[in-house]
Design an enzyme around this catalytic site. Structure first.
Site, mmCIF file in Angstrom:
data_model
loop_
_atom_site.group_PDB
_atom_site.id
_atom_site.type_symbol
_atom_site.label_atom_id
_atom_site.label_comp_id
_atom_site.label_asym_id
_atom_site.label_seq_id
_atom_site.Cartn_x
_atom_site.Cartn_y
_atom_site.Cartn_z
ATOM 1 C CG PHE A 67 -0.279 9.531 7.102
ATOM 2 C CD1 PHE A 67 -0.302 8.207 7.480
ATOM 3 C CD2 PHE A 67 0.713 10.352 7.638
ATOM 4 C CE1 PHE A 67 0.634 7.683 8.367
ATOM 5 C CE2 PHE A 67 1.663 9.845 8.532
ATOM 6 C CZ PHE A 67 1.621 8.518 8.882
ATOM 7 C CG ASN A 92 -0.397 0.752 2.386
ATOM 8 O OD1 ASN A 92 -0.490 1.979 2.464
ATOM 9 N ND2 ASN A 92 0.215 0.023 3.320
#
Length: 454
Positions: free
Chosen positions: A189, A185
């Site tokens: 954030f 991934n």
């Protein structure tokens, strides 16, 4: 409860059938004088289907009424395995969003069975019913805390939470390596921001306080069991905005806004998807950051329980010297704990043979297990077992959790295995972990912590 639910379902179904039959009968009678239509073949099929449905409901209700709650609960968790193939057909991020939404709405099984007593432990003065937690990254915006804790996790960590909402990196940004049991991934954030998270946690905290105050004279032990969000412990993982020029200010804002709702706080300085973030793991940078965050927490007003413990989450891609520096800072500043580890930017075997390994981002899942466990063991030795460590990275079974504990972890976290295995994995892991402890003669989790480092 299960029996009442089955009975209610049957009554509601029969009520609808009676109403529809009555309406159909009145219509038939009003037209009977003019014609007497034949019953179509499709109507006969409908009656057969209705009869079969009623039979299944009666049989299901009878079955539910003969089993205890624990057996029915186990059946519900096992039944979730039937849904996993459906999620596998979806885009990875869409599947993740749907899973969080299902947990937020309570469309997941709720654990009614007590955890094996051998799994219970106390850390930071807080009682955990079991040491298996869900790591940050799954419920980034604290949407599903109650549902996730209800599934039987000993603790759930939300976040990473940042001050200002941001979209994160461009999509696609999550890639499944199913054969390797891994995920890459590069979300960066993505978050709704601190205000949205504070609002949700505030609501949950208020509900928890109301339930506690309305309960009938709980004992001291009962009052201490669980945390601020419910029966389990809630951690809040703090991050920084991508464009922020003052990282410490971002973490301090997180502490001031969210610490009142958290059973513990985490400073995340190890995500590989935010430029410059991992540089905060350097000795001087980390020391300065932790001092500022600790000061901001300690200047707040706290009751008898005191402030929430403060942890730092580190990367697995660190040199021996880096680990020594982090250990020195942690011991000198009396840090409450370390989480080891975040995702890796390396591509160990057999991931490096997968075409998706070329995608940038952090790798999680089974291939991370050895790297993160070795880092965990080194940190346990460097800190001489004085600081509670949370083992994270590649855990997919109770045996894996046990190996992390023997390597120095007091608590453990998973994410990728849960994404693949679903809710059924949780009770399975707890049973396996209890079996491992009993097999090797340990009477508690604490007895097994660091067993391989002695």
């Amino acid at each position: 409860m299960a029996t009442r639910a089955a009975g209610k379902l049957f009554r509601d179904f029969m009520r609808q059938r009676v109403i529809s039959t009555s309406i159909g009968a009145s219509r038939y009678c009003s037209s009977a004088a003019t014609s007497a239509p034949k019953i179509p073949h499709s109507s006969k099929k409908g009656r057969l289907l209705t009869g079969a449905t009623i039979g299944l409901i009666i049989a299901g209700g009878a079955y539910v009424s003969t089993v205890d709650e624990a057996t029915f609960c186990g059946w519900l968790f096992s039944a979730t395995k039937l849904v996993n193939p459906f999620f596998a057909l979806l885009d990875a991020e869409k599947a993740h969003t749907l899973a969080v939404s299902a947990a937020a709405r309570g469309w997941v099984p709720r654990e009614k069975r007590p955890d094996p007593p051998i799994l219970g432990l106390e850390v930071w003065g807080r009682k955990f019913s079991n040491p298996i937690g869900l790591s940050a990254g799954f419920d980034k915006n604290a949407e599903a805390v109650e549902g996730l804790l209800g599934m039987g996790f000993g603790f759930v960590e939300v976040g990473s939470v940042i001050p200002v909402p941001q979209e994160g990196n461009p999509k696609p940004r999550i890639f499944r390596l199913r054969q390797e049991g891994a995920i890459i991934n590069r979300c960066g954030f993505n978050s709704e921001g601190i205000v949205a998270v504070a609002k949700r946690l505030g609501t949950q905290h208020g509900k928890r306080k109301l339930e506690t105050s309305s309960s009938s004279s709980p004992s001291i032990d009962e009052a201490k069991h669980g945390g601020k969000a419910g029966p389990g412990i809630l951690g809040v993982n703090l991050g920084k905005n991508k464009t922020s020029e003052d990282a410490a200010a971002d973490y301090v804002q997180g502490v001031h806004t969210l610490s009142q709702y958290a059973d513990y706080l985490v400073i995340n300085v190890s995500s590989p998807n935010t430029p410059g973030l991992r540089m905060l793991q350097g000795r001087k940078q980390l020391k300065d950051l932790v001092k500022k965050v600790q000061a901001s927490r300690d200047e707040m007003q706290w009751g008898e329980e005191g402030p929430p413990p403060l942890l730092v989450k580190i990367a697995p891609d660190l040199s021996k010297e880096d680990l020594e520096d982090i250990a020195a800072v942690a011991v000198a500043l009396r840090l409450d704990g370390l989480i080891i580890s975040n995702t890796t930017i390396s591509r160990p075997d057999p991931v490096n043979k997968n075409p998706l390994s070329a995608e940038s981002g952090g790798l999680s899942g089974k291939p991370l297990f050895n790297l993160s466990t070795n880092t965990l063991k080194e940190m346990y030795v460097l800190t001489r077992g004085k600081i509670p460590l949370i083992g994270c990275g590649g855990i997919s079974s109770g045996e894996d959790a046990y190996k992390k504990i023997r390597a120095g972890a007091t608590l453990v976290q998973l994410y990728t295995a849960f994404a693949y295995g679903g809710p059924a994995l949780i009770p399975q892991m707890k049973a396996e972990l209890a079996e491992c402890l009993e097999r090797d003669g340990f009477k508690s989790i604490h007895e097994a912590v660091g067993a391989d480092c002695r």
